[in-house]
Design a protein around this motif. Structure first.
Motif, PDB file in Angstrom:
ATOM      1  N   LEU A   1       0.810  -1.209   0.000  1.00  0.00           N
ATOM      2  CA  LEU A   1       0.000   0.000   0.000  1.00  0.00           C
ATOM      3  C   LEU A   1       0.848   1.266   0.000  1.00  0.00           C
ATOM      4  N   ASP A   2       2.048   1.197   0.530  1.00  0.00           N
ATOM      5  CA  ASP A   2       2.916   2.375   0.539  1.00  0.00           C
ATOM      6  C   ASP A   2       3.891   2.393  -0.642  1.00  0.00           C
ATOM      7  N   ALA A   3       3.688   1.514  -1.624  1.00  0.00           N
ATOM      8  CA  ALA A   3       4.558   1.464  -2.798  1.00  0.00           C
ATOM      9  C   ALA A   3       3.757   1.122  -4.054  1.00  0.00           C
ATOM     10  N   LEU A   4       2.638   1.814  -4.249  1.00  0.00           N
ATOM     11  CA  LEU A   4       1.800   1.579  -5.420  1.00  0.00           C
ATOM     12  C   LEU A   4       2.490   2.110  -6.672  1.00  0.00           C
ATOM     13  N   PRO A   5       2.217   1.495  -7.825  1.00  0.00           N
ATOM     14  CA  PRO A   5       2.788   2.020  -9.069  1.00  0.00           C
ATOM     15  C   PRO A   5       2.327   3.466  -9.287  1.00  0.00           C
ATOM     16  N   GLN A   6       3.200   4.262  -9.862  1.00  0.00           N
ATOM     17  CA  GLN A   6       2.878   5.668 -10.114  1.00  0.00           C
ATOM     18  C   GLN A   6       1.619   5.802 -10.972  1.00  0.00           C
ATOM     19  N   ALA A   7       1.413   4.889 -11.893  1.00  0.00           N
ATOM     20  CA  ALA A   7       0.279   4.962 -12.815  1.00  0.00           C
ATOM     21  C   ALA A   7      -0.990   4.311 -12.262  1.00  0.00           C
ATOM     22  N   THR A   8      -1.100   4.165 -10.939  1.00  0.00           N
ATOM     23  CA  THR A   8      -2.337   3.642 -10.353  1.00  0.00           C
ATOM     24  C   THR A   8      -3.465   4.634 -10.636  1.00  0.00           C
ATOM     25  N   THR A   9      -4.592   4.140 -11.124  1.00  0.00           N
ATOM     26  CA  THR A   9      -5.672   5.025 -11.548  1.00  0.00           C
ATOM     27  C   THR A   9      -6.283   5.786 -10.370  1.00  0.00           C
ATOM     28  N   PRO A  10      -6.845   6.969 -10.646  1.00  0.00           N
ATOM     29  CA  PRO A  10      -7.495   7.742  -9.583  1.00  0.00           C
ATOM     30  C   PRO A  10      -8.621   6.971  -8.888  1.00  0.00           C
ATOM     31  N   ALA A  11      -9.423   6.222  -9.644  1.00  0.00           N
ATOM     32  CA  ALA A  11     -10.517   5.456  -9.029  1.00  0.00           C
ATOM     33  C   ALA A  11      -9.965   4.409  -8.072  1.00  0.00           C
ATOM     34  N   THR A  12      -8.874   3.767  -8.440  1.00  0.00           N
ATOM     35  CA  THR A  12      -8.248   2.779  -7.561  1.00  0.00           C
ATOM     36  C   THR A  12      -7.733   3.451  -6.297  1.00  0.00           C
ATOM     37  N   ARG A  13      -7.122   4.592  -6.438  1.00  0.00           N
ATOM     38  CA  ARG A  13      -6.633   5.331  -5.264  1.00  0.00           C
ATOM     39  C   ARG A  13      -7.788   5.763  -4.355  1.00  0.00           C
ATOM     40  N   ARG A  14      -8.928   6.127  -4.946  1.00  0.00           N
ATOM     41  CA  ARG A  14     -10.106   6.497  -4.128  1.00  0.00           C
ATOM     42  C   ARG A  14     -10.622   5.298  -3.339  1.00  0.00           C
ATOM     43  N   ARG A  15     -10.677   4.124  -3.983  1.00  0.00           N
ATOM     44  CA  ARG A  15     -11.153   2.936  -3.259  1.00  0.00           C
ATOM     45  C   ARG A  15     -10.194   2.591  -2.119  1.00  0.00           C
ATOM     46  N   ILE A  16      -8.899   2.731  -2.346  1.00  0.00           N
ATOM     47  CA  ILE A  16      -7.914   2.459  -1.292  1.00  0.00           C
ATOM     48  C   ILE A  16      -8.133   3.419  -0.126  1.00  0.00           C
ATOM     49  N   ALA A  17      -8.356   4.696  -0.423  1.00  0.00           N
ATOM     50  CA  ALA A  17      -8.593   5.692   0.630  1.00  0.00           C
ATOM     51  C   ALA A  17      -9.874   5.392   1.396  1.00  0.00           C
ATOM     52  N   GLU A  18     -10.869   4.867   0.704  1.00  0.00           N
ATOM     53  CA  GLU A  18     -12.131   4.529   1.369  1.00  0.00           C
ATOM     54  C   GLU A  18     -11.970   3.318   2.282  1.00  0.00           C
ATOM     55  N   VAL A  19     -11.240   2.312   1.830  1.00  0.00           N
ATOM     56  CA  VAL A  19     -11.083   1.087   2.622  1.00  0.00           C
ATOM     57  C   VAL A  19     -10.080   1.267   3.755  1.00  0.00           C
ATOM     58  N   PHE A  20      -8.948   1.905   3.465  1.00  0.00           N
ATOM     59  CA  PHE A  20      -7.872   1.960   4.455  1.00  0.00           C
ATOM     60  C   PHE A  20      -7.668   3.334   5.097  1.00  0.00           C
ATOM     61  N   GLY A  21      -8.219   4.375   4.495  1.00  0.00           N
ATOM     62  CA  GLY A  21      -7.998   5.725   5.002  1.00  0.00           C
ATOM     63  C   GLY A  21      -9.194   6.341   5.694  1.00  0.00           C
ATOM     64  N   GLY A  22     -10.285   5.584   5.777  1.00  0.00           N
ATOM     65  CA  GLY A  22     -11.459   6.105   6.460  1.00  0.00           C
ATOM     66  C   GLY A  22     -12.258   7.120   5.676  1.00  0.00           C
ATOM     67  N   GLU A  23     -11.948   7.301   4.398  1.00  0.00           N
ATOM     68  CA  GLU A  23     -12.728   8.234   3.558  1.00  0.00           C
ATOM     69  C   GLU A  23     -14.127   7.666   3.317  1.00  0.00           C
ATOM     70  N   PRO A  24     -15.145   8.518   3.255  1.00  0.00           N
ATOM     71  CA  PRO A  24     -16.483   8.007   2.937  1.00  0.00           C
ATOM     72  C   PRO A  24     -16.526   7.508   1.499  1.00  0.00           C
ATOM     73  N   ALA A  25     -17.318   6.498   1.246  1.00  0.00           N
ATOM     74  CA  ALA A  25     -17.443   5.949  -0.097  1.00  0.00           C
ATOM     75  C   ALA A  25     -18.111   6.978  -1.014  1.00  0.00           C
ATOM     76  N   SER A  26     -17.483   7.221  -2.140  1.00  0.00           N
ATOM     77  CA  SER A  26     -18.039   8.135  -3.130  1.00  0.00           C
ATOM     78  C   SER A  26     -19.190   7.446  -3.864  1.00  0.00           C
ATOM     79  N   ALA A  27     -20.127   8.218  -4.307  1.00  0.00           N
ATOM     80  CA  ALA A  27     -21.218   7.676  -5.129  1.00  0.00           C
ATOM     81  C   ALA A  27     -20.738   7.362  -6.542  1.00  0.00           C
ATOM     82  N   TYR A  28     -19.590   7.916  -6.901  1.00  0.00           N
ATOM     83  CA  TYR A  28     -19.074   7.777  -8.250  1.00  0.00           C
ATOM     84  C   TYR A  28     -17.787   6.980  -8.281  1.00  0.00           C
ATOM     85  N   TRP A  29     -17.610   6.211  -9.348  1.00  0.00           N
ATOM     86  CA  TRP A  29     -16.425   5.379  -9.473  1.00  0.00           C
ATOM     87  C   TRP A  29     -15.215   6.281  -9.673  1.00  0.00           C
TER      88      TRP A  29
END
Length: 146
Positions: free
Chosen positions: A118-146
């Motif tokens: 999780l602390d060494a993701l590829p630079q080209a990780t998509t924004p949607a993937t980064r949002r899901r990671i933040a929601e699962v591991f960072g406590g961010e609320p789930a977005s309604a949008y992908w």
């Protein structure tokens, strides 16, 4: 019955699944890079006619990562994917109980695949993937949008 058929044609919706396989011991997630779109992302795909979301998810992970589930995946959220169409929805799952028969080798669809800390993701990780990671591991609320 006629109205039902009309609404199916007029208001058709597509449904997809994506999942985050999390290896707790390694603090890593499984990502793929397709041959036909840029970026590293979570595996997944469309739900076929007569298939449940969990069946589609299991099929996609087998195809894209040689991964099978050893316990049911956990549905985390459902998102509208406005990038694809205004009618595409994605069910997002967390998978912590799994096995991988062998590392995924490149093919016509998958250029690369693997586990990334999780602390060494590829630079080209998509924004949607980064949002899901933040929601699962960072406590961010789930977005309604992908």
């Amino acid at each position: 019955m006629l109205f039902h058929k009309y609404f199916l044609l007029r208001r058709a919706m597509t449904l997809g699944v994506r999942g985050m396989v999390f290896d707790r011991e390694a603090n890593a997630i499984f990502l793929i890079r397709h041959t036909y779109v840029p970026g590293w992302q979570l595996p997944g795909g469309g739900v076929e006619l007569g298939e449940t979301c969990e069946q589609a998810l299991a099929r996609e992970f087998c195809e894209e990562g040689n991964i099978s589930f050893t316990a049911p995946p956990l549905l985390k959220s459902i998102h509208l994917n406005r990038v694809a169409t205004r009618r595409d929805h994605v069910a997002f799952y967390l998978i912590e109980n799994f096995s991988q028969s062998s590392p995924k080798q490149p093919d016509r669809e998958i250029a690369e695949a693997g586990f990334f800390a999780l602390d060494a993701l590829p630079q080209a990780t998509t924004p949607a993937t980064r949002r899901r990671i933040a929601e699962v591991f960072g406590g961010e609320p789930a977005s309604a949008y992908w």
